[in-house]
Write an enzyme that holds these catalytic residues in place. Structure first.
Site, PDB file in Angstrom:
ATOM      1  N   CYS A  74     -10.313   4.524 -43.329  1.00 12.43           N
ATOM      2  CA  CYS A  74      -8.985   5.029 -43.677  1.00 12.43           C
ATOM      3  C   CYS A  74      -9.042   6.548 -43.582  1.00 12.43           C
ATOM      4  CB  CYS A  74      -8.546   4.530 -45.053  1.00 12.43           C
ATOM      5  SG  CYS A  74      -9.543   5.103 -46.434  1.00 12.43           S
ATOM      6  N   ALA A  75      -8.319   7.223 -44.441  1.00 14.97           N
ATOM      7  CA  ALA A  75      -8.284   8.688 -44.401  1.00 14.97           C
ATOM      8  C   ALA A  75      -9.530   9.298 -45.040  1.00 14.97           C
ATOM      9  CB  ALA A  75      -7.028   9.214 -45.090  1.00 14.97           C
TER      10      ALA A  75
END
Length: 165
Positions: A74-75
């Site tokens: 993800c981020a």
């Protein structure tokens, strides 16, 4: 999840983007759990990537293959850690979490789609949870500590706007 079940789960394996690159070249699959608007701004490239947003993970987790190594990303590594634990709870044993996520991927100069400038926006969105407009510290996001298994629909998704998580 009750304490007995949590104790039975092994610690999630975490890998950095550099190690992920090696595994991806050897045939691992990258599963990006960010929301579509985040992926549109900046995405992982140069490898096989499947996007299954965390907000849809409970409905789509069976799309993740069991017969190969899978790296969830993800981020910054918080949402993907939750997805990693979710899959481990479902019996997957070849899953790992990429930490710290796209920010380090970009910093290492690995291929991306979109704009590297969008990474700051993606990081800010990943810290936001539970419908709040204010960022929530990653360790306390979604009501659990980093690594606390959680139901994806109860965290960063279940009905929340895609601008937040």
């Amino acid at each position: 999840m009750n304490e007995a079940v949590k104790k039975e789960l092994a610690e999630a394996r975490e890998v950095c983007p550099s190690t992920s690159q090696r595994l991806l070249k050897a045939g691992a699959l990258l599963v990006d759990v960010r929301e579509p608007d985040e992926v549109a701004r900046v995405g992982y490239a140069g490898c096989e990537v499947v996007n299954i947003p965390l907000s849809q993970f409970e409905d789509r987790w069976q799309e993740v293959p069991r017969d190969r190594d899978v790296i969830l990303a993800c981020a910054v590594g918080e949402r993907s850690l939750r997805a990693t634990y979710f899959l481990m709870y479902q019996g997957y044993d070849r899953v790992m979490n990429m930490k710290p996520g796209i920010a380090r991927w970009v910093a290492r100069g690995f291929p991306i789609t979109g704009s590297a400038e969008a990474v700051a926006l993606s990081e800010a969105a990943s810290a936001c949870c539970a419908g709040s407009a204010e960022p929530v510290p990653a360790a306390s996001a979604c009501g659990g500590g980093a690594g606390a298994p959680a139901s994806p629909s109860s965290c960063c998704g279940g009905g929340q706007s895609s601008a937040c998580c």
